[in-house]
Design a protein around this motif. Sequence first.
Motif, PDB file in Angstrom:
ATOM      1  N   GLY A  77     103.738 100.104   9.579  1.00  0.00           N
ATOM      2  CA  GLY A  77     104.196 101.335  10.048  1.00  0.00           C
ATOM      3  C   GLY A  77     104.365 101.672  11.334  1.00  0.00           C
ATOM      4  N   SER A  78     104.069 102.609  12.023  1.00  0.00           N
ATOM      5  CA  SER A  78     103.692 103.120  13.412  1.00  0.00           C
ATOM      6  C   SER A  78     102.460 102.501  13.910  1.00  0.00           C
ATOM      7  CB  SER A  78     103.592 104.584  13.647  1.00  0.00           C
ATOM      8  OG  SER A  78     103.533 104.917  15.118  1.00  0.00           O
ATOM      9  N   ILE A  79     102.509 101.808  14.903  1.00  0.00           N
ATOM     10  CA  ILE A  79     101.410 101.121  15.562  1.00  0.00           C
ATOM     11  C   ILE A  79     100.956 101.968  16.891  1.00  0.00           C
ATOM     12  CG2 ILE A  79     100.292  99.162  16.286  1.00  0.00           C
ATOM     13  CD1 ILE A  79     102.356  97.452  14.878  1.00  0.00           C
ATOM     14  N   LYS A  80      99.559 102.408  16.980  1.00  0.00           N
ATOM     15  CA  LYS A  80      99.201 102.921  18.090  1.00  0.00           C
ATOM     16  C   LYS A  80      98.630 102.014  19.208  1.00  0.00           C
ATOM     17  CE  LYS A  80      97.360 107.050  16.045  1.00  0.00           C
ATOM     18  NZ  LYS A  80      96.181 108.000  15.716  1.00  0.00           N
ATOM     19  N   GLY A  81      99.034 102.210  20.443  1.00  0.00           N
ATOM     20  CA  GLY A  81      98.777 101.308  21.436  1.00  0.00           C
ATOM     21  C   GLY A  81      99.682 100.128  21.857  1.00  0.00           C
ATOM     22  N   ALA A 137      96.155  92.773  15.351  1.00  0.00           N
ATOM     23  CA  ALA A 137      96.415  91.277  16.035  1.00  0.00           C
ATOM     24  C   ALA A 137      95.468  90.502  15.253  1.00  0.00           C
ATOM     25  CB  ALA A 137      96.192  91.223  17.416  1.00  0.00           C
ATOM     26  N   SER A 138      94.339  90.487  15.162  1.00  0.00           N
ATOM     27  CA  SER A 138      93.376  89.587  14.372  1.00  0.00           C
ATOM     28  C   SER A 138      93.846  89.236  12.929  1.00  0.00           C
ATOM     29  CB  SER A 138      91.959  89.922  14.498  1.00  0.00           C
ATOM     30  OG  SER A 138      91.542  89.848  15.684  1.00  0.00           O
ATOM     31  N   GLU A 139      94.133  90.346  12.326  1.00  0.00           N
ATOM     32  CA  GLU A 139      94.561  90.494  10.774  1.00  0.00           C
ATOM     33  C   GLU A 139      95.863  89.695  10.718  1.00  0.00           C
ATOM     34  OE1 GLU A 139      94.001  93.875   7.871  1.00  0.00           O
ATOM     35  OE2 GLU A 139      94.226  94.800   9.808  1.00  0.00           O
ATOM     36  N   ILE A 140      96.908  89.740  11.816  1.00  0.00           N
ATOM     37  CA  ILE A 140      97.992  89.019  11.623  1.00  0.00           C
ATOM     38  C   ILE A 140      97.663  87.825  12.124  1.00  0.00           C
ATOM     39  CG2 ILE A 140     100.244  88.682  12.995  1.00  0.00           C
ATOM     40  CD1 ILE A 140     100.257  91.813  13.628  1.00  0.00           C
ATOM     41  N   ALA A 162      96.899  81.438   6.985  1.00  0.00           N
ATOM     42  CA  ALA A 162      97.003  81.437   5.659  1.00  0.00           C
ATOM     43  C   ALA A 162      98.209  80.791   5.037  1.00  0.00           C
ATOM     44  CB  ALA A 162      96.558  82.662   5.146  1.00  0.00           C
ATOM     45  N   LYS A 163      99.371  81.292   6.178  1.00  0.00           N
ATOM     46  CA  LYS A 163     100.681  80.779   5.442  1.00  0.00           C
ATOM     47  C   LYS A 163     101.283  81.883   4.531  1.00  0.00           C
ATOM     48  CE  LYS A 163     101.041  76.039   7.053  1.00  0.00           C
ATOM     49  NZ  LYS A 163     101.439  74.582   6.526  1.00  0.00           N
ATOM     50  N   ASP A 164     100.779  83.122   4.593  1.00  0.00           N
ATOM     51  CA  ASP A 164     101.207  84.056   3.891  1.00  0.00           C
ATOM     52  C   ASP A 164     102.729  84.538   4.333  1.00  0.00           C
ATOM     53  OD1 ASP A 164      98.714  84.295   2.482  1.00  0.00           O
ATOM     54  OD2 ASP A 164      98.245  85.924   3.857  1.00  0.00           O
ATOM     55  N   ASP A 165     103.557  84.975   3.383  1.00  0.00           N
ATOM     56  CA  ASP A 165     104.824  85.437   3.462  1.00  0.00           C
ATOM     57  C   ASP A 165     104.993  86.714   3.784  1.00  0.00           C
ATOM     58  OD1 ASP A 165     104.557  86.362   0.959  1.00  0.00           O
ATOM     59  OD2 ASP A 165     106.018  84.885   0.089  1.00  0.00           O
ATOM     60  N   LEU A 166     104.176  87.668   3.599  1.00  0.00           N
ATOM     61  CA  LEU A 166     104.116  89.086   3.627  1.00  0.00           C
ATOM     62  C   LEU A 166     102.910  89.513   3.980  1.00  0.00           C
ATOM     63  CD1 LEU A 166     105.865  91.746   3.477  1.00  0.00           C
ATOM     64  CD2 LEU A 166     105.522  91.880   1.019  1.00  0.00           C
ATOM     65  N   PHE A 167     102.839  90.512   4.865  1.00  0.00           N
ATOM     66  CA  PHE A 167     101.709  91.128   5.377  1.00  0.00           C
ATOM     67  C   PHE A 167     101.995  92.729   5.658  1.00  0.00           C
ATOM     68  CE2 PHE A 167      98.744  92.305   8.791  1.00  0.00           C
ATOM     69  CZ  PHE A 167      97.668  93.249   7.989  1.00  0.00           C
ATOM     70  N   ILE A 168     101.682  93.733   4.857  1.00  0.00           N
ATOM     71  CA  ILE A 168     101.924  95.094   5.056  1.00  0.00           C
ATOM     72  C   ILE A 168     100.704  95.786   5.635  1.00  0.00           C
ATOM     73  CG2 ILE A 168     102.956  97.553   4.459  1.00  0.00           C
ATOM     74  CD1 ILE A 168     104.592  95.799   2.527  1.00  0.00           C
ATOM     75  N   PRO A 169     100.488  96.089   6.757  1.00  0.00           N
ATOM     76  CA  PRO A 169      99.056  96.802   7.209  1.00  0.00           C
ATOM     77  C   PRO A 169      98.977  98.119   6.500  1.00  0.00           C
ATOM     78  CG  PRO A 169     100.294  95.737   8.942  1.00  0.00           C
ATOM     79  CD  PRO A 169     101.216  95.837   7.771  1.00  0.00           C
ATOM     80  N   GLN A 170      97.711  98.668   5.962  1.00  0.00           N
ATOM     81  CA  GLN A 170      97.744  99.920   5.399  1.00  0.00           C
ATOM     82  C   GLN A 170      98.369  99.972   4.147  1.00  0.00           C
ATOM     83  OE1 GLN A 170      98.171 102.342   8.907  1.00  0.00           O
ATOM     84  NE2 GLN A 170      96.348 103.007   8.495  1.00  0.00           N
ATOM     85  N   TYR A 171      98.703  98.983   3.395  1.00  0.00           N
ATOM     86  CA  TYR A 171      99.340  98.734   2.077  1.00  0.00           C
ATOM     87  C   TYR A 171      98.489  99.780   0.992  1.00  0.00           C
ATOM     88  CZ  TYR A 171     101.613  97.281  -2.133  1.00  0.00           C
ATOM     89  OH  TYR A 171     102.312  97.460  -3.481  1.00  0.00           O
ATOM     90  N   ASP A 172      97.310  99.515   0.670  1.00  0.00           N
ATOM     91  CA  ASP A 172      96.682 100.074  -0.279  1.00  0.00           C
ATOM     92  C   ASP A 172      96.753 101.483   0.022  1.00  0.00           C
ATOM     93  OD1 ASP A 172      96.581  97.943  -1.968  1.00  0.00           O
ATOM     94  OD2 ASP A 172      94.776  97.186  -1.277  1.00  0.00           O
ATOM     95  N   GLU A 173      96.229 101.891   1.255  1.00  0.00           N
ATOM     96  CA  GLU A 173      95.934 103.063   1.947  1.00  0.00           C
ATOM     97  C   GLU A 173      96.986 104.099   1.752  1.00  0.00           C
ATOM     98  OE1 GLU A 173      93.469 100.487   4.418  1.00  0.00           O
ATOM     99  OE2 GLU A 173      95.188 100.137   3.478  1.00  0.00           O
TER     100      GLU A 173
END
Length: 244
Positions: free
Chosen positions: A173-177, A194-197, A203-214
Motif C-alpha cells: 500500500g502506501s509507503i512512508k519515506g 527493503a530487507s523484506e523485499i 527465496a524466489k517468491d512470486d508475490l509479497f504483499i507487505p502488511q497482508y495479515d494486518e
Amino acid sequence: MMKRILVVGGANGIGLAIATEMAKKKECEKVYIVDKAILEQEYIHPKFETYQFDLLSEDYSFFDRFTDIDSLMITAGFGILSLFKDVPESYIANSFRVNSIAPIRIIHHFMNELLREEHFYCGVMVSIAGFMSSPFFAVYGATKAALKIFIESVNVELEKNGSKNRILNVSPGSIKGTSFNNGKTDLSLTEALASEIINHLEAKDDLFIPQYDEIFKQVLARYQDDFREEGRHSYDYKLRSGRV
C-alpha cells in the motif's frame, strides 16, 4: 545469493533503499542503479555504479549492457492522487509507458536469463492498487493491474519451461519515506521493508504483499465480497486521510 543487481528506479525511494541494503551485504559485489534522476551525493556507495535513463525513451537497447547481473529489481513508477476527470491525457499515456510497458520491456531483455538453469532473481514493485478498484488512482491502478497479470502469466510460462526462476510481484500500500506522490526519501523509514523485499527476492517468491495479515487480507476479502462497496470505502478513506 545475489552478487550483482540492477535496480531500475534506484536513485530514490524504495529503489534506493533496496540498493543500499544490497550494498551492505558482504556477498554483493556491484549495484547498478538506473534512473532518470541523479543519485544525490549523500547516498553514494562504493559498490554503486549509476546510469541515467528515461523510461519514456523508445530505444531500450541501453539495458543490453548489463550482461553480468544475476538480479534485477524494477522499482520505477509514479502516480498522482486525482480524480480521473482532472488528469491530463499526457498523464494517462506516460503512466502506462513508465508503470506498465517499461517493466515489461526490461524483463523482455532479460528473459533468457530467467529461462536458464542458473539462478536469476527478478522483482517488480507493483501495488495493492493493482488488485482492486482505487478511486483517485484510476489510471495508476490500471497500470499496476496490467503489470500484475503480466507477472502471473510469465511466471506460469517460466514454470512450464522448467525454470525455477520467478518474477516477484511486490504489492504494498502506501509507503512512508519514498518520493512517490511528491514525498521525500527517508531511508530510515524504508530499510526494513527493503530487507523484506530482498529476502523474498532471494527465496524466489512470486508475490509479497507487505502488511497482508494486518491490513490487506481483510481489504481484499471485502473487495471480493462487494467490489462496489469497497470502492466507495476506498474513495471516502482517501478523502479522510488528507492525501487528496
